[in-house]
Write a protein that holds these residues in place. Sequence first.
Motif, short mmCIF file in Angstrom:
data_model
loop_
_atom_site.label_atom_id
_atom_site.label_comp_id
_atom_site.label_asym_id
_atom_site.label_seq_id
_atom_site.Cartn_x
_atom_site.Cartn_y
_atom_site.Cartn_z
N ASP A 179 36.47 -9.03 20.27
CA ASP A 179 37.99 -8.31 20.73
C ASP A 179 38.56 -7.85 19.36
O ASP A 179 39.04 -6.86 19.40
CB ASP A 179 38.79 -9.10 21.72
N THR A 192 27.02 -1.39 25.98
CA THR A 192 27.60 -0.32 26.01
C THR A 192 28.52 -0.33 24.81
O THR A 192 28.93 0.62 24.14
CB THR A 192 28.58 -0.13 27.25
N ALA A 193 29.04 -1.35 24.50
CA ALA A 193 30.08 -1.81 23.32
C ALA A 193 29.23 -1.53 22.11
O ALA A 193 29.85 -0.83 21.12
CB ALA A 193 30.86 -2.96 23.37
N ALA A 214 28.31 -7.47 19.68
CA ALA A 214 28.57 -7.13 20.96
C ALA A 214 27.08 -7.21 21.75
O ALA A 214 26.99 -7.58 22.92
CB ALA A 214 28.68 -5.40 20.83
N GLY A 257 26.21 -9.93 24.96
CA GLY A 257 25.67 -8.91 26.19
C GLY A 257 26.41 -7.80 26.46
O GLY A 257 26.57 -7.56 27.84
N HIS A 258 26.93 -6.96 25.70
CA HIS A 258 27.75 -6.00 25.91
C HIS A 258 27.02 -4.67 25.21
O HIS A 258 27.37 -3.90 24.17
CB HIS A 258 29.07 -6.09 25.13
N ALA A 296 33.96 -14.31 21.87
CA ALA A 296 34.57 -13.49 22.55
C ALA A 296 35.75 -12.65 22.05
O ALA A 296 35.97 -11.37 21.78
CB ALA A 296 34.76 -13.70 24.10
N GLN A 322 36.84 -4.93 17.61
CA GLN A 322 37.01 -3.82 18.30
C GLN A 322 38.66 -2.96 17.98
O GLN A 322 38.78 -2.04 17.96
CB GLN A 322 36.82 -3.81 19.95
#
Length: 448
Positions: A203, A240-241, A233, A237-238, A199, A206
């Motif tokens: 971050d 949208t990212a 991402a 499980g992201h 995670a 991004q």
Amino acid sequence: AGGPPATHAPRWPEDPPPELAVLRAAAEEFGAVPATSGRRDPDVLPHQPGVRALGLLARALTAVRVGAPGAARPLLADALELADRHGFVHLAVQALALRSAAAAAEGDAAEVRQAGEVALARAERSGLRHSSWAAAAAAVLAHAALLRAEPRDAMRLAEAGLAGLDHPGRGPAELRFGLAVLRAAADVDGAGEARGDRARGLDRLQHARAELGDEPVDPHVAAMAALLEHRAALDLGHPTAARSVHGWLVQRVGETAESALLRAWTDLAAGREDRARAAAHRALVECGAPLLGVTEVEAWLVEATVAAEAEERAAAREALERALGLAEPLRALRPFAGAGPEVRRLLVQLHGGPGAAGSFAGAALAVSATTGSPAAALSERERAVLALLPSLLSLEEIGADLSVSVNTVKTHVRSIYGKLGVSSRRTAVLAGYERGLIAPAPALTLRG
């Protein structure tokens, strides 16, 4: 220099001497001064060693940027020979770093490593460890390590490159961005227990893109960053990212094989197999040459996954073999580490025999076994059954040994096959050894 301001703007001579024309071309190519339109470079480089070596280096950089890395190799060999003969230490580091980058563009993993490591060694000996070109060599080596599924090496090299650019404003923004992306991706891949926070890695990916802002970046670097962030991402499980970075890539470089691959990954994660297959086909056939060599590997793995799920065995096998053939010269094991259980099952079926050890397919099989937490997926009783599968015991005898019925053993065996993604006792044993779920038998001691 503190002198009075010029009374008029400097003017470029209409017919500059060759030495001056070469210097200007090199300055523009390396980004030291803005590029000008209609620049006329000399057809023949001057014989003066310093200017000639710099001209060769600039021409090599142009060749790499326009997608002709093979043409850069002889130019870089000549530049390095001049640099060594005349003691141009910094230029030698530049030539070696660029040779490593050209090899990466050609898919020559061995040359990437050899030239990059020599560049860093020379930079260290010459007091150039904090130069942009040493950092560039570290970036190429870090990306190669990431492809080899060696995140700790990738982290070490990326951090060394960033340390060389630790002063504000030092180094091109593109280089800082690339190194930051590679460091973050190594975190995603688990670069050591203390750092392997997936995670946090996402971050950091991004954040690197946000810090880049509107700064220009080479399309190859943008594609590398987008593939790494998009996969991270989706895996975390992201979606949208993932869509956000896909849009960023299209805005930066337009529709490419890489953007088609990102669509394929998104559709595959959402269970839209037909759309994923169509997007992978676009990446392989309709979008022209990809920016990155690994793109075709990943696209064939999407095809292998969808074909396997559709029980199209011949198509799945062909796609996997194509992926392996493209990945081997790149030593690109990372795509197989990120592939799903369908690809792992295919690898076991096609390359799980005794001859797999030492082959690239065997390495891909081994690295695919390191993903996930298979030990936690198996129950304690399933692990006990798996531990007895290498023996010559029948299922009835295994049941007797564990004090359960043969039907219970069969139920456990079916569950083991499903969780390990295999289809036979032999392949389950192979997977068990590869994943560390079965302890190797102790070696026999021969007594004389």
